[in-house]
Design a protein around this motif. Structure first.
Motif, PDB file in Angstrom:
ATOM      1  N   LEU A 211      53.499  34.089  16.253  1.00  0.00           N
ATOM      2  CA  LEU A 211      54.599  33.180  15.913  1.00  0.00           C
ATOM      3  C   LEU A 211      54.098  31.743  15.765  1.00  0.00           C
ATOM      4  CD1 LEU A 211      57.378  34.572  18.269  1.00  0.00           C
ATOM      5  CD2 LEU A 211      57.227  34.811  15.783  1.00  0.00           C
ATOM      6  N   CYS A 212      53.163  31.352  16.641  1.00  0.00           N
ATOM      7  CA  CYS A 212      52.603  30.001  16.540  1.00  0.00           C
ATOM      8  C   CYS A 212      51.811  29.824  15.247  1.00  0.00           C
ATOM      9  CB  CYS A 212      51.698  29.715  17.739  1.00  0.00           C
ATOM     10  SG  CYS A 212      52.604  29.391  19.267  1.00  0.00           S
ATOM     11  N   SER A 213      51.102  30.860  14.838  1.00  0.00           N
ATOM     12  CA  SER A 213      50.270  30.739  13.632  1.00  0.00           C
ATOM     13  C   SER A 213      51.107  30.670  12.364  1.00  0.00           C
ATOM     14  CB  SER A 213      49.289  31.911  13.546  1.00  0.00           C
ATOM     15  OG  SER A 213      49.980  33.110  13.303  1.00  0.00           O
ATOM     16  N   ARG A 214      52.362  31.096  12.422  1.00  0.00           N
ATOM     17  CA  ARG A 214      53.234  31.063  11.246  1.00  0.00           C
ATOM     18  C   ARG A 214      54.037  29.769  11.145  1.00  0.00           C
ATOM     19  NH1 ARG A 214      52.779  36.023  13.168  1.00  0.00           N
ATOM     20  NH2 ARG A 214      52.336  37.735  11.778  1.00  0.00           N
ATOM     21  N   ARG A 215      53.785  28.851  12.047  1.00  0.00           N
ATOM     22  CA  ARG A 215      54.477  27.556  12.000  1.00  0.00           C
ATOM     23  C   ARG A 215      53.934  26.730  10.834  1.00  0.00           C
ATOM     24  NH1 ARG A 215      54.184  24.369  16.843  1.00  0.00           N
ATOM     25  NH2 ARG A 215      56.163  23.540  16.197  1.00  0.00           N
ATOM     26  N   PRO A 216      54.652  25.706  10.415  1.00  0.00           N
ATOM     27  CA  PRO A 216      54.181  24.861   9.313  1.00  0.00           C
ATOM     28  C   PRO A 216      52.808  24.252   9.606  1.00  0.00           C
ATOM     29  CG  PRO A 216      56.433  24.286   9.917  1.00  0.00           C
ATOM     30  CD  PRO A 216      55.945  25.287  10.923  1.00  0.00           C
ATOM     31  N   ALA A 217      52.074  23.946   8.549  1.00  0.00           N
ATOM     32  CA  ALA A 217      50.724  23.376   8.679  1.00  0.00           C
ATOM     33  C   ALA A 217      50.770  22.080   9.475  1.00  0.00           C
ATOM     34  CB  ALA A 217      50.137  23.127   7.296  1.00  0.00           C
ATOM     35  N   GLY A 218      49.722  21.842  10.225  1.00  0.00           N
ATOM     36  CA  GLY A 218      49.629  20.626  11.015  1.00  0.00           C
ATOM     37  C   GLY A 218      50.127  20.791  12.432  1.00  0.00           C
ATOM     38  N   SER A 219      50.612  21.971  12.758  1.00  0.00           N
ATOM     39  CA  SER A 219      51.073  22.190  14.126  1.00  0.00           C
ATOM     40  C   SER A 219      50.558  23.538  14.609  1.00  0.00           C
ATOM     41  CB  SER A 219      52.596  22.172  14.190  1.00  0.00           C
ATOM     42  OG  SER A 219      53.126  23.208  13.404  1.00  0.00           O
ATOM     43  N   GLY A 220      50.186  23.601  15.866  1.00  0.00           N
ATOM     44  CA  GLY A 220      49.764  24.866  16.451  1.00  0.00           C
ATOM     45  C   GLY A 220      48.357  25.261  16.037  1.00  0.00           C
ATOM     46  N   ILE A 221      48.147  26.563  15.843  1.00  0.00           N
ATOM     47  CA  ILE A 221      46.841  27.114  15.513  1.00  0.00           C
ATOM     48  C   ILE A 221      46.527  26.829  14.050  1.00  0.00           C
ATOM     49  CG2 ILE A 221      45.492  29.237  15.378  1.00  0.00           C
ATOM     50  CD1 ILE A 221      47.355  30.366  17.557  1.00  0.00           C
ATOM     51  N   ALA A 222      45.344  26.327  13.788  1.00  0.00           N
ATOM     52  CA  ALA A 222      44.948  26.011  12.417  1.00  0.00           C
ATOM     53  C   ALA A 222      44.696  27.304  11.638  1.00  0.00           C
ATOM     54  CB  ALA A 222      43.689  25.156  12.427  1.00  0.00           C
ATOM     55  N   PRO A 223      45.055  27.342  10.349  1.00  0.00           N
ATOM     56  CA  PRO A 223      44.785  28.539   9.551  1.00  0.00           C
ATOM     57  C   PRO A 223      43.286  28.708   9.322  1.00  0.00           C
ATOM     58  CG  PRO A 223      45.671  26.791   8.180  1.00  0.00           C
ATOM     59  CD  PRO A 223      45.743  26.312   9.586  1.00  0.00           C
ATOM     60  N   THR A 224      42.889  29.924   9.016  1.00  0.00           N
ATOM     61  CA  THR A 224      41.486  30.231   8.756  1.00  0.00           C
ATOM     62  C   THR A 224      41.031  29.500   7.504  1.00  0.00           C
ATOM     63  OG1 THR A 224      41.844  32.397   9.724  1.00  0.00           O
ATOM     64  CG2 THR A 224      39.868  32.121   8.395  1.00  0.00           C
ATOM     65  N   GLU A 225      39.859  28.872   7.573  1.00  0.00           N
ATOM     66  CA  GLU A 225      39.337  28.109   6.435  1.00  0.00           C
ATOM     67  C   GLU A 225      39.022  29.008   5.241  1.00  0.00           C
ATOM     68  OE1 GLU A 225      38.335  24.708   6.289  1.00  0.00           O
ATOM     69  OE2 GLU A 225      39.327  24.269   8.186  1.00  0.00           O
ATOM     70  N   GLN A 226      38.274  30.079   5.477  1.00  0.00           N
ATOM     71  CA  GLN A 226      37.905  30.993   4.392  1.00  0.00           C
ATOM     72  C   GLN A 226      38.246  32.423   4.811  1.00  0.00           C
ATOM     73  OE1 GLN A 226      33.736  30.180   3.956  1.00  0.00           O
ATOM     74  NE2 GLN A 226      34.082  28.498   2.554  1.00  0.00           N
ATOM     75  N   PRO A 227      39.500  32.852   4.622  1.00  0.00           N
ATOM     76  CA  PRO A 227      39.880  34.205   5.037  1.00  0.00           C
ATOM     77  C   PRO A 227      39.152  35.261   4.202  1.00  0.00           C
ATOM     78  CG  PRO A 227      41.659  33.172   3.822  1.00  0.00           C
ATOM     79  CD  PRO A 227      40.600  32.135   4.018  1.00  0.00           C
ATOM     80  N   LEU A 228      38.792  36.365   4.826  1.00  0.00           N
ATOM     81  CA  LEU A 228      38.089  37.442   4.141  1.00  0.00           C
ATOM     82  C   LEU A 228      39.059  38.557   3.787  1.00  0.00           C
ATOM     83  CD1 LEU A 228      34.854  37.718   6.307  1.00  0.00           C
ATOM     84  CD2 LEU A 228      35.119  36.613   4.100  1.00  0.00           C
ATOM     85  N   ASN A 229      38.775  39.223   2.703  1.00  0.00           N
ATOM     86  CA  ASN A 229      39.521  40.385   2.274  1.00  0.00           C
ATOM     87  C   ASN A 229      38.981  41.584   3.049  1.00  0.00           C
ATOM     88  OD1 ASN A 229      40.291  42.720   0.785  1.00  0.00           O
ATOM     89  ND2 ASN A 229      40.610  41.446  -1.022  1.00  0.00           N
ATOM     90  N   TRP A 230      39.824  42.601   3.326  1.00  0.00           N
ATOM     91  CA  TRP A 230      39.347  43.799   4.029  1.00  0.00           C
ATOM     92  C   TRP A 230      38.193  44.455   3.294  1.00  0.00           C
ATOM     93  CZ3 TRP A 230      39.849  45.315   8.766  1.00  0.00           C
ATOM     94  CH2 TRP A 230      40.927  44.884   9.508  1.00  0.00           C
ATOM     95  N   LEU A 231      38.217  44.450   1.973  1.00  0.00           N
ATOM     96  CA  LEU A 231      37.131  45.070   1.209  1.00  0.00           C
ATOM     97  C   LEU A 231      35.817  44.338   1.431  1.00  0.00           C
ATOM     98  CD1 LEU A 231      38.988  45.846  -2.118  1.00  0.00           C
ATOM     99  CD2 LEU A 231      38.429  47.412  -0.257  1.00  0.00           C
ATOM    100  N   GLU A 232      35.877  43.028   1.612  1.00  0.00           N
ATOM    101  CA  GLU A 232      34.664  42.268   1.884  1.00  0.00           C
ATOM    102  C   GLU A 232      34.099  42.611   3.252  1.00  0.00           C
ATOM    103  OE1 GLU A 232      36.020  38.290   1.487  1.00  0.00           O
ATOM    104  OE2 GLU A 232      36.090  38.356  -0.688  1.00  0.00           O
ATOM    105  N   LEU A 233      34.937  43.037   4.161  1.00  0.00           N
ATOM    106  CA  LEU A 233      34.488  43.370   5.508  1.00  0.00           C
ATOM    107  C   LEU A 233      33.957  44.791   5.605  1.00  0.00           C
ATOM    108  CD1 LEU A 233      37.401  41.788   7.546  1.00  0.00           C
ATOM    109  CD2 LEU A 233      35.098  40.890   7.269  1.00  0.00           C
ATOM    110  N   THR A 234      34.432  45.709   4.752  1.00  0.00           N
ATOM    111  CA  THR A 234      34.070  47.114   4.884  1.00  0.00           C
ATOM    112  C   THR A 234      33.054  47.593   3.863  1.00  0.00           C
ATOM    113  OG1 THR A 234      35.966  47.759   3.525  1.00  0.00           O
ATOM    114  CG2 THR A 234      36.281  47.709   5.913  1.00  0.00           C
ATOM    115  N   GLU A 235      32.939  46.955   2.711  1.00  0.00           N
ATOM    116  CA  GLU A 235      32.003  47.412   1.689  1.00  0.00           C
ATOM    117  C   GLU A 235      30.639  46.760   1.887  1.00  0.00           C
ATOM    118  OE1 GLU A 235      33.669  46.598  -2.115  1.00  0.00           O
ATOM    119  OE2 GLU A 235      35.107  48.235  -1.966  1.00  0.00           O
TER     120      GLU A 235
END
Length: 87
Positions: free
Chosen positions: A56-80
């Motif tokens: 719930l904290c991570s879904r708050r508007p930007a600038g508050s709470g937990i910072a979003p991931t800078e470079q999120p990975l796709n599942w395919l990038e993690l498994t292939e």
């Protein structure tokens, strides 16, 4: 039918339905700037409540709470495999 079958079955059903030993779910703190800091989130003892609250904290508007991931990975990038240039 055996004369003990029905009373045993009734007793078994009462024992199952009457025994609810689960503790009450812990209350979740309010989602706000003060509570959504990592130190405050880690103070929540119950793992399921802590994960729900962090989500719930991570879904708050930007600038508050937990910072979003800078470079999120796709599942395919993690498994292939990374070596795909030869195919």
């Amino acid at each position: 039918m055996n004369k003990f079958t029905i009373p045993m079955l009734a007793g078994f059903l009462l024992a199952i339905t009457g025994c609810d030993n689960t503790p009450p779910a812990p209350t979740m703190p309010e989602v706000n700037d003060a509570n959504c800091q990592m130190g405050e989130i880690m103070k929540i003892q119950d793992k399921a409540t802590r994960e729900t609250f962090a989500g719930l904290c991570s879904r708050r508007p930007a600038g508050s709470g937990i910072a979003p991931t800078e470079q999120p990975l796709n599942w395919l990038e993690l498994t292939e495999p990374q070596d795909r240039e030869g195919n």
